[in-house]
Design a protein around this motif. Sequence first.
Motif, mmCIF file in Angstrom:
data_model
loop_
_atom_site.group_PDB
_atom_site.id
_atom_site.type_symbol
_atom_site.label_atom_id
_atom_site.label_comp_id
_atom_site.label_asym_id
_atom_site.label_seq_id
_atom_site.Cartn_x
_atom_site.Cartn_y
_atom_site.Cartn_z
ATOM 1 N N ASP A 232 9.862 17.265 7.777
ATOM 2 C CA ASP A 232 8.779 17.365 8.758
ATOM 3 C C ASP A 232 7.498 17.942 8.151
ATOM 4 O OD1 ASP A 232 10.040 19.726 8.384
ATOM 5 O OD2 ASP A 232 10.107 20.300 10.495
ATOM 6 N N LEU A 233 7.429 17.948 6.835
ATOM 7 C CA LEU A 233 6.179 18.320 6.159
ATOM 8 C C LEU A 233 5.567 17.064 5.540
ATOM 9 C CD1 LEU A 233 7.151 21.570 4.175
ATOM 10 C CD2 LEU A 233 6.209 21.383 6.478
ATOM 11 N N THR A 234 4.256 17.122 5.273
ATOM 12 C CA THR A 234 3.626 16.005 4.567
ATOM 13 C C THR A 234 3.949 16.131 3.075
ATOM 14 O OG1 THR A 234 1.613 17.213 4.086
ATOM 15 C CG2 THR A 234 1.667 15.982 6.182
ATOM 16 N N ALA B 152 1.078 11.093 6.306
ATOM 17 C CA ALA B 152 2.414 10.748 6.803
ATOM 18 C C ALA B 152 3.406 11.879 6.538
ATOM 19 C CB ALA B 152 2.886 9.466 6.133
ATOM 20 N N LEU B 153 4.322 12.074 7.462
ATOM 21 C CA LEU B 153 5.383 13.047 7.249
ATOM 22 C C LEU B 153 6.397 12.461 6.259
ATOM 23 C CD1 LEU B 153 6.106 14.424 10.815
ATOM 24 C CD2 LEU B 153 4.664 15.378 9.021
ATOM 25 N N HIS C 99 0.846 -1.192 0.000
ATOM 26 C CA HIS C 99 0.000 0.000 0.000
ATOM 27 C C HIS C 99 0.874 1.231 0.000
ATOM 28 C CE1 HIS C 99 0.909 -1.280 4.025
ATOM 29 N NE2 HIS C 99 0.222 -2.364 3.754
ATOM 30 N N ALA C 100 0.653 2.103 -0.940
ATOM 31 C CA ALA C 100 1.542 3.255 -1.121
ATOM 32 C C ALA C 100 1.095 4.440 -0.283
ATOM 33 C CB ALA C 100 1.581 3.647 -2.581
ATOM 34 N N GLY C 101 2.081 5.257 0.136
ATOM 35 C CA GLY C 101 1.838 6.574 0.709
ATOM 36 C C GLY C 101 1.338 6.592 2.156
#
Lengths: 314, 244
Positions: free
Chosen positions: B96-98, B136-137, A312-314
Amino acid sequence: MQDIIQVRDIMHQYGDKTALEKISLQVSQGEIHGLIGPDSAGKTTLMRILCGLLNIQSGTVSVFDLDVSKKFKEIRSRLGYMPQRFSLYQDLSVEENLLFFARLFSVTVQERNQRLPELYAFSRLEQFKSRRAGALSGGMKQKLALSCALVHRPELLILDEPTYGVDPVSRQEFWQMLKSIQKGGTSILVSTPYMDEAELCDRVTLIYNGKVLASDTPTKIKANWNKVVFRVTSPEMKELEPELVKIIEIESCQRFGNELHLVLQADEAASIINQLETRFDEYMPMLEQIQPGMEDIYLSYMQAVQHKEPSHAG
Amino acid sequence: MPDNSKSLMIQTTDLTKRFGRFTAVDKLNLSIEKGEIFGFLGANGAGKTTAIRMLCGLLKPTSGTAVVADCDITHQSEQLKTRIGYMSQRFALYEDLTVKENVLFYSGIYQVETSRALSVAEELLSEMGIDLGSKALTSSLPLGFKQRLALTCSLLHDPRLLFLDEPTSGVDPQARRAFWNVINRLAEKGKTVIVTTHFMDEAEYCHRVVIMQEGKAIALGEPAVLKNEHSVPNMQQLFLKLVS
Ligand SMILES: Nc1ncnc2c1ncn2[C@@H]1O[C@H](COP(=O)(O)OP(=O)(O)OP(=O)(O)O)[C@@H](O)[C@H]1O
Ligand SMILES: [Mg+2]
């Protein structure tokens, strides 16, 4: 042979993300053991656990027959660890960095004077020894970091992607040096994305999604793989590749520089090759069976596991 | 002589960079055509990154000149920056950014409208298997994803020329092949791609390569022609023969 590292059933989670899922692994005394697998497979997590830098959440780990969760101080004094992004002192010169790490690792002056020329021979940094580390090229920094990690000779060396950004000539020389360090009695655990380096290891462990897929000598891994590889060369490679990819009996068709490698089930190979020779008559590709390399096997394992559990990506 | 300057994306004349008394790039003469995938090869410290940084207008040459995407690198470096994308050896992502915040940040740098940047990013990232909406970061993404995100950020302003400095270092064999598919697709869409690599199988995928040593070009041409000239079966052998 005695095991210098014993990992039994360890799991590791970062929050709700599982990095290692019940991994077991043995590294024998005196061997060079390679860890291979895609990024995020869990190689770095495993190495950090071995060095006592991450707590063990479940399972047991011993290094030098000592329990890592209890004796990590003693263990750490006997092993050398080079993390993926090793920081040098950017404002110190090349030589000052080497001397600094020699002192940090309590290397005697005599040993140091013997090792520096060896390290310079591999890194080719002697002519730049008074240059600030910050002014080196990317690969030169990596080679200096490696040299700093190799200035002492602990019983066990753990190297996380040591050849990141290192040029082909220096990689060869680096592996010659690893072999001579091994002869001196050091055991080595090393991760790498280069499959030609995996071939040089005594044993290799292939990790994917926090699990061990295979762990053995390269020779045995190849012997246990029930597929065959054909090399295809043709002046019309561009036209040929999409045609070959469409043929479902071919397990995989991958580019290897100026060649294509076809992976076939051993028992179907003869009939498929026959079929190809009639079909591609006009392009006249050269087909030749070759010994599988670790890269063929790596790609084949990846294809098989991703087919079962698409990542699963991302 | 026919004037072929119209089809050229890069032309350098005796391009030179010295740091104090040390010469990092020594009288480099290169002509690179539009639509080429052009590889810079060479040992560590040969001068690849230094040459690329000059061609991007990030570093002033000590002497010599270069015209890149119809801009003079010394006098039109601001205009040049709007026409090129650059992915550095250690990708400059904000850890530290998405993913989306990185895209927005770079759209600001390249002065691309937010909605356009997001739609360009959406398309490229989904092609590469990354979810733009992921919470997610960036620091938690695997290296292969970071590499594709960095590439995406360098493409937001639709540059005609792309510089990729070691985009696949540390990347596993499968992800490297996926990345080269992306490079090929970009070239098919007409972009010129300049790439450095220490993987000699990748050198075979370039239309032409230059091999640098101590700042100088010691070989230049199509892989097939160079291998033929030096009677070697592959680029790995060629590299070892010329560089060691
Ligand atoms: N600011 C600087 N001051 C002094 N020397 C420098 C500076 N920047 C680069 N150099 C030197 O210039 C040479 C070329 O460096 P460059 O980064 O271009 O090499 P490269 O070919 O990209 O190598 P790599 O494969 O390791 O990335 C090196 O010897 C480096 O130490
Ligand atoms: Mg460089």
